[in-house]
Write a protein that holds these residues in place. Sequence first.
Motif, PDB file in Angstrom:
ATOM      1  N   ALA A 191       0.837  -1.203   0.000  1.00  0.00           N
ATOM      2  CA  ALA A 191       0.000   0.000   0.000  1.00  0.00           C
ATOM      3  C   ALA A 191       0.871   1.251   0.000  1.00  0.00           C
ATOM      4  O   ALA A 191       0.556   2.248  -0.667  1.00  0.00           O
ATOM      5  N   THR A 192       1.998   1.201   0.739  1.00  0.00           N
ATOM      6  CA  THR A 192       2.920   2.336   0.767  1.00  0.00           C
ATOM      7  C   THR A 192       3.557   2.546  -0.601  1.00  0.00           C
ATOM      8  O   THR A 192       3.653   3.677  -1.099  1.00  0.00           O
ATOM      9  N   MET A 193       3.982   1.458  -1.223  1.00  0.00           N
ATOM     10  CA  MET A 193       4.576   1.552  -2.558  1.00  0.00           C
ATOM     11  C   MET A 193       3.588   2.122  -3.566  1.00  0.00           C
ATOM     12  O   MET A 193       3.929   2.992  -4.374  1.00  0.00           O
ATOM     13  N   ARG A 194       2.353   1.634  -3.506  1.00  0.00           N
ATOM     14  CA  ARG A 194       1.331   2.093  -4.445  1.00  0.00           C
ATOM     15  C   ARG A 194       1.067   3.583  -4.266  1.00  0.00           C
ATOM     16  O   ARG A 194       1.014   4.348  -5.247  1.00  0.00           O
ATOM     17  N   ARG A 195       0.895   4.001  -3.016  1.00  0.00           N
ATOM     18  CA  ARG A 195       0.599   5.411  -2.750  1.00  0.00           C
ATOM     19  C   ARG A 195       1.785   6.301  -3.138  1.00  0.00           C
ATOM     20  O   ARG A 195       1.610   7.404  -3.670  1.00  0.00           O
ATOM     21  N   MET A 196       2.992   5.812  -2.871  1.00  0.00           N
ATOM     22  CA  MET A 196       4.201   6.558  -3.208  1.00  0.00           C
ATOM     23  C   MET A 196       4.290   6.811  -4.710  1.00  0.00           C
ATOM     24  O   MET A 196       4.592   7.930  -5.149  1.00  0.00           O
ATOM     25  N   GLU A 197       3.993   5.799  -5.510  1.00  0.00           N
ATOM     26  CA  GLU A 197       4.086   5.945  -6.963  1.00  0.00           C
ATOM     27  C   GLU A 197       2.987   6.848  -7.507  1.00  0.00           C
ATOM     28  O   GLU A 197       3.216   7.621  -8.450  1.00  0.00           O
ATOM     29  N   ILE A 198       1.805   6.760  -6.938  1.00  0.00           N
ATOM     30  CA  ILE A 198       0.717   7.655  -7.362  1.00  0.00           C
ATOM     31  C   ILE A 198       1.075   9.107  -7.033  1.00  0.00           C
ATOM     32  O   ILE A 198       0.818  10.031  -7.816  1.00  0.00           O
ATOM     33  N   ALA A 199       1.695   9.316  -5.862  1.00  0.00           N
ATOM     34  CA  ALA A 199       2.121  10.658  -5.481  1.00  0.00           C
ATOM     35  C   ALA A 199       3.218  11.157  -6.415  1.00  0.00           C
ATOM     36  O   ALA A 199       3.249  12.345  -6.788  1.00  0.00           O
ATOM     37  N   ALA A 200       4.122  10.259  -6.820  1.00  0.00           N
ATOM     38  CA  ALA A 200       5.183  10.641  -7.755  1.00  0.00           C
ATOM     39  C   ALA A 200       4.595  11.088  -9.091  1.00  0.00           C
ATOM     40  O   ALA A 200       5.102  12.020  -9.732  1.00  0.00           O
ATOM     41  N   ASP A 201       3.528  10.425  -9.514  1.00  0.00           N
ATOM     42  CA  ASP A 201       2.820  10.820 -10.732  1.00  0.00           C
ATOM     43  C   ASP A 201       2.358  12.276 -10.627  1.00  0.00           C
ATOM     44  O   ASP A 201       2.563  13.093 -11.540  1.00  0.00           O
ATOM     45  N   SER A 202       1.749  12.616  -9.502  1.00  0.00           N
ATOM     46  CA  SER A 202       1.241  13.983  -9.308  1.00  0.00           C
ATOM     47  C   SER A 202       2.374  14.992  -9.255  1.00  0.00           C
ATOM     48  O   SER A 202       2.268  16.097  -9.821  1.00  0.00           O
ATOM     49  N   LEU A 203       3.469  14.637  -8.581  1.00  0.00           N
ATOM     50  CA  LEU A 203       4.606  15.553  -8.482  1.00  0.00           C
ATOM     51  C   LEU A 203       5.244  15.783  -9.851  1.00  0.00           C
ATOM     52  O   LEU A 203       5.715  16.888 -10.151  1.00  0.00           O
ATOM     53  N   TYR A 204       5.259  14.743 -10.667  1.00  0.00           N
ATOM     54  CA  TYR A 204       5.826  14.882 -12.008  1.00  0.00           C
ATOM     55  C   TYR A 204       4.966  15.832 -12.845  1.00  0.00           C
ATOM     56  O   TYR A 204       5.485  16.708 -13.545  1.00  0.00           O
ATOM     57  N   LYS A 205       3.660  15.653 -12.762  1.00  0.00           N
ATOM     58  CA  LYS A 205       2.754  16.512 -13.530  1.00  0.00           C
ATOM     59  C   LYS A 205       2.799  17.952 -13.045  1.00  0.00           C
ATOM     60  O   LYS A 205       2.511  18.883 -13.800  1.00  0.00           O
ATOM     61  N   ALA A 206       3.178  18.134 -11.759  1.00  0.00           N
ATOM     62  CA  ALA A 206       3.339  19.485 -11.215  1.00  0.00           C
ATOM     63  C   ALA A 206       4.735  20.046 -11.492  1.00  0.00           C
ATOM     64  O   ALA A 206       5.064  21.145 -11.049  1.00  0.00           O
ATOM     65  N   LYS A 207       5.553  19.282 -12.226  1.00  0.00           N
ATOM     66  CA  LYS A 207       6.914  19.667 -12.619  1.00  0.00           C
ATOM     67  C   LYS A 207       7.860  19.819 -11.434  1.00  0.00           C
ATOM     68  O   LYS A 207       8.870  20.525 -11.503  1.00  0.00           O
ATOM     69  N   LEU A 208       7.533  19.115 -10.334  1.00  0.00           N
ATOM     70  CA  LEU A 208       8.455  19.067  -9.201  1.00  0.00           C
ATOM     71  C   LEU A 208       9.438  17.914  -9.359  1.00  0.00           C
ATOM     72  O   LEU A 208      10.482  17.879  -8.711  1.00  0.00           O
TER      73      LEU A 208
END
Length: 393
Positions: free
Chosen positions: A71-88
């Motif tokens: 669950a931690t891995m899944r949430r971490m990767e979904i958060a990385a998706d959002s950070l990438y789209k935010a150009k962070l």
Amino acid sequence: MALSHLKSSSSGSNFLKPLVTAFCLRRPISTSTDPLTIETSIPFTTHRCDPPSRTVDTSPQELLSFFRDMATMRRMEIAADSLYKAKLIRGFCHLYDGQEAVAVGMEAAITKNDSIITAYRDHCTFLGRGGTLLEIFSELMGRQGGCSNGKGGSMHFYKKNSGFYGGHGIVGAQVPLGCGLAFAHKYNKDDAVAFALYGDGAANQGQLFEALNISALWDLPIILVCENNHYGMGTAEWRAAKSPAYYKRGDYVPGLKVDGMDALAVKQACKFAKEHALKSGPIILEMDTYRYHGHSMSDPGSTYRTRDEISGVRQERDPIERVRKLIVTHDLATEKELKDIEKEVRKQVDEAIAQAKESPMPEPSELFTNVYAKGMGVEAYGADRKVDRAVLP
């Protein structure tokens, strides 16, 4: 996966108590380490070896740790998706959601004395090796607090003190290096093995077969793990490989095909492979898995496969849902308790991101470190040959 039998000291009289008592006295989440025996979802398929037992020893504590970790891995990767789209997060970024059972199951079968080396889809493998969320998000955002001091980014995570020798950006290049790690284990006689992970897209690389050949000649304790998510970038395996039975590709080297969406099957296979490698040398594991995201963040992942295909895998084979079902079915925790764990995980991920954003960027002088051997008196210049200039230590 189906429960085969549960070893318990509970007496049969417990089953005679009124149902209302059972509901009123429901126990909290199980922390028991009592053994459970569970059968893998499907049989192992073998090449030049006998299959391991489908019966896997586990415990309530381990199953709950599997759930939390995935669950931690899944949430971490979904958060990385959002950070990438935010150009962070900039540059390349390859996400692992869907494949979590491989990282978690493998880790459950080995120790930190064993070595792991992988390609660029490395975030969850790093986390499984003992890395922290703060190190991960700091590295992804290029901050000093990252596991590679903000200089590696998504593809170059590293944790030598836990036997993780990195993500590598060159397709297939990590496999010969993994065989070198196996050579070191054999030379040092430390009873440890090396796992070299690669995807189906890298399985046709010539260097893989060259490294496997010398490893077989020298009986090196190397386990080649093909994480077959069925698409090399946007190319389906059947279009790129005349023989997509990757576990047979070693010819003279034994192989095993594993349900890579079943964490317990992965654990059993890796335990079997480690025992084999220490005794007889190389073995290939093909993990039949699936990625939900595209190849990288620049790939929508929907032009070469249908959305129905992706949703079908989510519904029928999702590794987290499989473990959730086991836990609930055998009364180790309730649906609500598992939801609470997911909420807690989400909070931990959000907190790690907030802390990572506070970490400073690397100093410009870091451009000149970790490039050449120290003490050689080498002078390095930036593009302007004036401002960015330093004598390397």
